[in-house]
Enzyme design. Sequence first.
Site, PDB file in Angstrom:
ATOM      1  N   ASP A 189       0.875  -1.273  -0.058  1.00 53.15           N
ATOM      2  CA  ASP A 189       0.015   0.045   0.153  1.00 53.15           C
ATOM      3  C   ASP A 189       1.116   1.179  -0.110  1.00 53.15           C
ATOM      4  OD1 ASP A 189      -2.170  -1.408   0.223  1.00 53.15           O
ATOM      5  OD2 ASP A 189      -2.417  -1.384   2.254  1.00 53.15           O
TER       6      ASP A 189
ATOM      7  N   ASP B 200     -13.962  -5.893  -5.147  1.00 52.40           N
ATOM      8  CA  ASP B 200     -14.052  -5.875  -3.611  1.00 52.40           C
ATOM      9  C   ASP B 200     -15.678  -6.574  -3.284  1.00 52.40           C
ATOM     10  OD1 ASP B 200     -11.668  -4.939  -3.198  1.00 52.40           O
ATOM     11  OD2 ASP B 200     -12.337  -3.067  -2.779  1.00 52.40           O
TER      12      ASP B 200
END
Lengths: 253, 195
Positions: free
Chosen positions: A11, A130
Amino acid sequence: MLTKRIIPCLDIKEGRTVKGTNFVDLRDAGDPVELGALYAQQGADELVFLDITATVDDRKTLVNLVREVARHVNIPFTVGGGISSIADVSALLNAGADKVSINSSAVRRPELVDELALAFGSQCIIVAIDTRFEPAAGLDFVHTHGGRRITELKTLEWAREVENRGAGEILLTSMDADGTKAGFACDLTALISSAASIPIIASGGAGTMEHFTEVFTTGKADAGLAASIFHFKEIEILALKNYLASQGIPMRI
Amino acid sequence: MEIAIIKYNAGNVASVMYALDRIGQKYQLTDDHEQVKKADKVIFPGVGEASTAMAYLKEKGLDTLIKGLKQPVLATCIGMQLLCKHSEEGNTDCIGVFDVEVKKFISKDLKIPHVGWNSIEQKGDNPLMKGLKEEEFVYFVHSFYAPVNAYTTAVCEYEQPFSAMLQKDNFYAAQFHAEISGKAGEQILKNFLAL
């Protein structure tokens, strides 16, 4: 024999790697280029860099970062986060990214998948999905905004649609499993993987080496992605790959 | 030593350039015929669609230029397929260095495209695989393939055996992406540069 892939995910915020179990508690984990190169050296099969802020200033930082990663990393890598146009993708690929991952922008405007596949080829377009189980409907639905916002899209149907539109791979993250370290969502992954003829990268829930065995066997995943277990050195990549090979999973060692 | 990377519309040239940077090799990205002709070695990379790429190469006269090159040429991925005679992708007549028909993978059980690290096995003489382990993994991303043929110098298997590498005279070709294939890929690039 084609091997199953182990993919660490990094990330990125303002050009630095961050680690944290959610977006609130971010800790600086250092230089993404160094970390990426280290993972590559340890046997990672690919890398995924997710830009979790994606403001206009950060986009320029991200392109520069991609260039540095490409200079130092000798395995394929994917960049995702805030990508919504041909120009975005063009800038990232020209800087040396091998693939891009799109998520909410594809949900907002599905034609984007067709446009990107036509412009750059399916092989470099990953659609990230997702997903979360909705007990009332008894089905998984696509979510956006880090899993907080439900959409009307049924996950299975959306996976089929993005494949038809030209996605080259699907990065499937179970928001139910993510962060639990209780294992990947194997049933869902198997369902999507069986329905799709493109490769599925499973994400969310990895806590032990056995979880990877499960996702590659019962989960029918083509690749397994994880972040924190690698960042916090709970599992070393080479040890994981040796273990999986000993379990009969085809691995590049 | 001068290296020319052929500049055309089937991109991801950046990865190839950075791979050469990593092994300390200078290069020029060019579509200038004279520059390409006088280079010691030529790299013909590419990621893209066959008919679009061929149309562009023809427009620039690069198809005949490439076919007539005498120095070592390394073609990768779509570059390799374009050196074949014909591709099922867009029903495209290609450059024709290799008298080979490029076909589409069709499978009920396997995922298409063929994506990931797969092992390659040397067939006959192959100077590009010098110093590699017997079972070496390289990175593939493709939906079309060249069947095993008289020019095959390395074989990969995905449901059926197919050509991972081809060679004819000064033309060397790889279906996989040596530029992002870790240490094995770097060795293959170094071997090509050492020819």
